[in-house]
Design a protein around this motif. Structure first.
Motif, PDB file in Angstrom:
ATOM      1  N   VAL A   1     120.821  27.225  81.188  1.00  0.00           N
ATOM      2  CA  VAL A   1     120.844  25.764  81.124  1.00  0.00           C
ATOM      3  C   VAL A   1     119.842  25.362  80.043  1.00  0.00           C
ATOM      4  O   VAL A   1     118.693  25.829  80.050  1.00  0.00           O
ATOM      5  N   ARG A   2     120.266  24.505  79.112  1.00  0.00           N
ATOM      6  CA  ARG A   2     119.411  24.132  77.991  1.00  0.00           C
ATOM      7  C   ARG A   2     119.212  22.619  77.907  1.00  0.00           C
ATOM      8  O   ARG A   2     120.088  21.846  78.288  1.00  0.00           O
ATOM      9  N   ASP A   3     118.064  22.259  77.364  1.00  0.00           N
ATOM     10  CA  ASP A   3     117.767  20.850  77.119  1.00  0.00           C
ATOM     11  C   ASP A   3     118.610  20.370  75.942  1.00  0.00           C
ATOM     12  O   ASP A   3     118.614  21.006  74.883  1.00  0.00           O
ATOM     13  N   PRO A   4     119.329  19.245  76.078  1.00  0.00           N
ATOM     14  CA  PRO A   4     120.217  18.795  74.995  1.00  0.00           C
ATOM     15  C   PRO A   4     119.473  18.317  73.753  1.00  0.00           C
ATOM     16  O   PRO A   4     120.032  18.313  72.658  1.00  0.00           O
ATOM     17  N   ALA A   5     118.212  17.908  73.919  1.00  0.00           N
ATOM     18  CA  ALA A   5     117.450  17.389  72.777  1.00  0.00           C
ATOM     19  C   ALA A   5     116.749  18.498  72.004  1.00  0.00           C
ATOM     20  O   ALA A   5     116.784  18.531  70.771  1.00  0.00           O
TER      21      ALA A   5
END
Length: 644
Positions: free
Chosen positions: A498-502
């Motif tokens: 899961v990754r941060d979109p920013a």
């Protein structure tokens, strides 16, 4: 004298009354002052907040869903595309002009007036009005996925369309389509039933995640990880009067936050290779890493294009797919159960060795038949295989050998126990919203179900993967993974990170989880591994699985369905044989009996292994296979083309 004293006492009483009255008045003023102080100072913040809520109209601003990537995280498979939704506030339409305004906006949107009327005035099946919003200042969404050209047309004529407004509403754009549809899934408008279930779910900021206008995942990863993908909705608030009319010019805006990005375990190169290798055959195929349970490819045919669900004809599209006899909405890898057929002989061999029930070096004669009770059980090779030990019986898939071992040396209880040891009849625990557990029969189950005793013939059927036993292709993949891993199955999973979109920072990484672990001796696993390798080099699939790039170990399976000329075709393998398990992959292919019989599963498996380990696409893999195998594959492809 009495008169004098009476007057004096009266004056005293009157004075006392004045004092008491004054005291009461002062006390009243003190009480009011204290209450006023409490309202303004102590409880002021609370009442100001209530007053602001009462006098504010809050509109949610849709947050973009997180994007979905394959394991390489280079280009997204699923993105968001800007689109518009048109809303109507019925009470802002002047009295007597409702029909004309609604008819006009309906013509711009290319829909009927009746469609809008149904959203404003809702009726039950008996025609009774259940909700009437004609005098409401609540915005009602009358159409979504409206193109910019239509919005421009509406904007040019907005003075003639009181109560009509529009807003940005991103839609889901599935860049990668085809077989990945069953993995990724699709989204749709939240239903009333879903609202009731999910209404109280809150996000990280404590705010409710779902409203009656939310877009939610319906299947696949979109549904399984909907909460991660949802993001945080923004808010736009304006001051309104008691009737809901907007009074303020400048809104207070809290911007939305995009949902988390998901990186899957799927490798799109392998996914496309497997999709083409299976071809247009009703069936399924899966590629699994036995060392950690990561699913590299998951293909089920037929499939569908998720983008069709983006328009307002959602129900029509869904019904058409649901009524298709080949069931394109069904993910056959995890949601369809089949008899395991001769792939079950892997479990039988393991049970026989572990229980020391029968020596693997000892021969059993196959004459092509076994007479038992009033039935004759025929081996698939009617003239018989002759004398066979375990390795030879597995390679030739001799039914007689496993009938005798199962009936006379193991029995139903031990066979059922070992099947469950391999995870059969239990949840796969894969991260998808729906999955089949399959089924492993027992003697008590048959007595309860059919009021009949378990017979030796039932044990014989079970011993070759026929009868009541049912599994999914993922169960078979787990079975092969357990052999490759020497007694351990990891939970199969599709989410990798899961990754941060920013920032693209990894905020959650999925760790391998053991699903089943056996205490069977490592020497037994090694013997079964060697027998599976011998099956490929000297057994029934030796020709279709001829491969110079990688050494393969595995087992075929042919499940009889209904009649003698109708079979499911299985191929269950892992490779490279003798390599560290971290370098190995499991491949399972199932071709359903509804297809024309062509024994395609082993050929498809060979193409997949060739493509994976030679880093080739489908066309390159077919060309690189030995000439004899390649010619058969091309002949089958031409024959299939003529049949179609």
């Amino acid at each position: 004298m009495a008169k004098y004293f009476g007057t004096e006492n009266g004056s005293v009483e009157q004075g006392a009354k004045v004092v008491i009255l004054g005291f009461l008045i002062c006390l009243l003023f003190v009480v009011y002052a204290l209450k006023l102080f409490s309202l303004q100072v102590i409880e002021g913040a609370q009442y100001r907040k209530q007053a602001q809520t009462i006098s504010s109209q809050v509109r949610t601003i849709d947050a973009q869903r997180g994007e979905i990537f394959d394991r390489n995280a280079a280009m997204p498979m699923v993105i968001n595309t800007d689109s518009f939704a048109v809303d109507l506030i019925p009470a802002e339409i002047p009295q007597g002009h409702y029909d004309s305004v609604v008819s006009r906006i309906a013509s711009y949107l290319g829909i009927s007036k009746n469609e809008i009327d149904k959203k404003i005035v809702k009726k039950d099946k008996n025609g009774k009005i259940t909700s009437d919003l004609r005098r409401s200042y609540t915005a009602v969404e009358i159409r979504s996925n409206v193109p910019f050209s239509v919005i421009s047309n509406i904007a040019e004529n907005v003075t003639d369309l009181p109560g009509v407004s529009w807003r940005n509403k991103p839609i889901r754009n599935y860049v990668e389509t085809g077989s990945i549809a069953h993995v990724v899934g699709y989204v749709g408008d939240i239903t009333n039933e879903e609202v009731k279930v999910m209404y109280n779910i809150t996000g990280e900021n404590g705010r409710k995640v779902y409203t009656n206008k939310s877009l939610v995942g319906k299947t696949g990863i979109e549904k399984q990880y909907d909460l991660k993908l949802q993001g945080v909705q923004g808010r736009e608030s304006r001051t309104i009067d008691a009737r809901g009319r907007i009074l303020s010019d400048e809104p207070i805006i809290e911007p939305p936050q995009m949902g988390k990005n998901l990186v899957l375990t799927i490798d799109m190169r392998i996914q496309e290779l497997v999709e083409k290798a299976l071809g247009e055959r009703v069936g399924a195929a899966v590629v699994l890493r036995p060392s950690d349970g990561e699913v590299l490819a998951m293909v089920s045919y037929p499939f569908y294009d998720q983008n069709i669900f983006n328009d307002d004809n959602y129900s029509a599209h869904y019904n058409k797919l649901a009524e298709d006899k080949n069931r394109p909405l069904l993910n056959r890898v995890v949601n369809a159960a089949y008899p395991p057929a001769s792939t079950f002989k892997i479990i039988m061999s393991t049970a026989m060795l572990s229980e020391k029930a029968f020596s693997s070096a000892k021969d059993i004669e196959c004459t092509g038949r076994v007479d038992y009770g009033n039935r004759i059980f025929h081996c698939h090779q009617k003239w018989g295989h002759g004398y066979l030990n375990m390795r030879e019986a597995l390679a030739q898939s001799c039914d007689v050998y496993y009938w005798i071992v199962g009936r006379d040396y193991l029995g139903v209880d031990k066979i059922s126990s070992y099947a469950k040891e391999f995870g059969f009849g239990e949840s796969l625990d894969i991260d998808l919203p729906a999955q089949q557990t399959g089924f492993v029969p027992t003697a008590p189950w048959k007595e309860r179900k059919f009021h009949q005793k378990w017979l030796g013939g039932d044990t014989m059927n079970m011993s070759i993967g026929q009868g009541y036993t049912l599994v999914t292709p993922m169960h078979i993949a787990n079975m092969v993974a357990m052999v490759a891993n020497g007694g351990k199955i990891y939970r199969p999973h599709l989410l990798k990170e899961v990754r941060d979109p920013a920032t693209n920072e990894v905020i959650e990484e999925i760790k391998p989880q053991v699903l089943h672990e056996s205490n069977i001796d490592s020497s037994i696993w090694r013997e079964v591994q060697n027998a599976m390798r011998y099956t490929i080099t000297d057994g029934t699939p030796a020709f279709p699985l001829n491969n110079k790039v990688v050494q393969i170990a595995g087992k075929t399976g042919t499940a009889e369905v209904g009649s003698l000329d109708h079979w499911h075709s299985w191929m269950a393998c892992y490779a490279p044989f003798n390599a560290p398990v971290e370098e190995q992959v499991v491949v399972v292919v199932l071709v359903e009996a509804v297809n024309e019989w062509e024994w395609w599963a082993p050929y498809a498996t060979n193409i997949i292994f060739q493509g994976i380990f030679a880093n080739q696409n489908y066309e390159e893999a077919v060309e690189a296979l030995p000439a004899t195998v390649k010619s058969v594959i091309k002949d089958k492809k031409r024959a299939r083309g003529r049949a179609e």
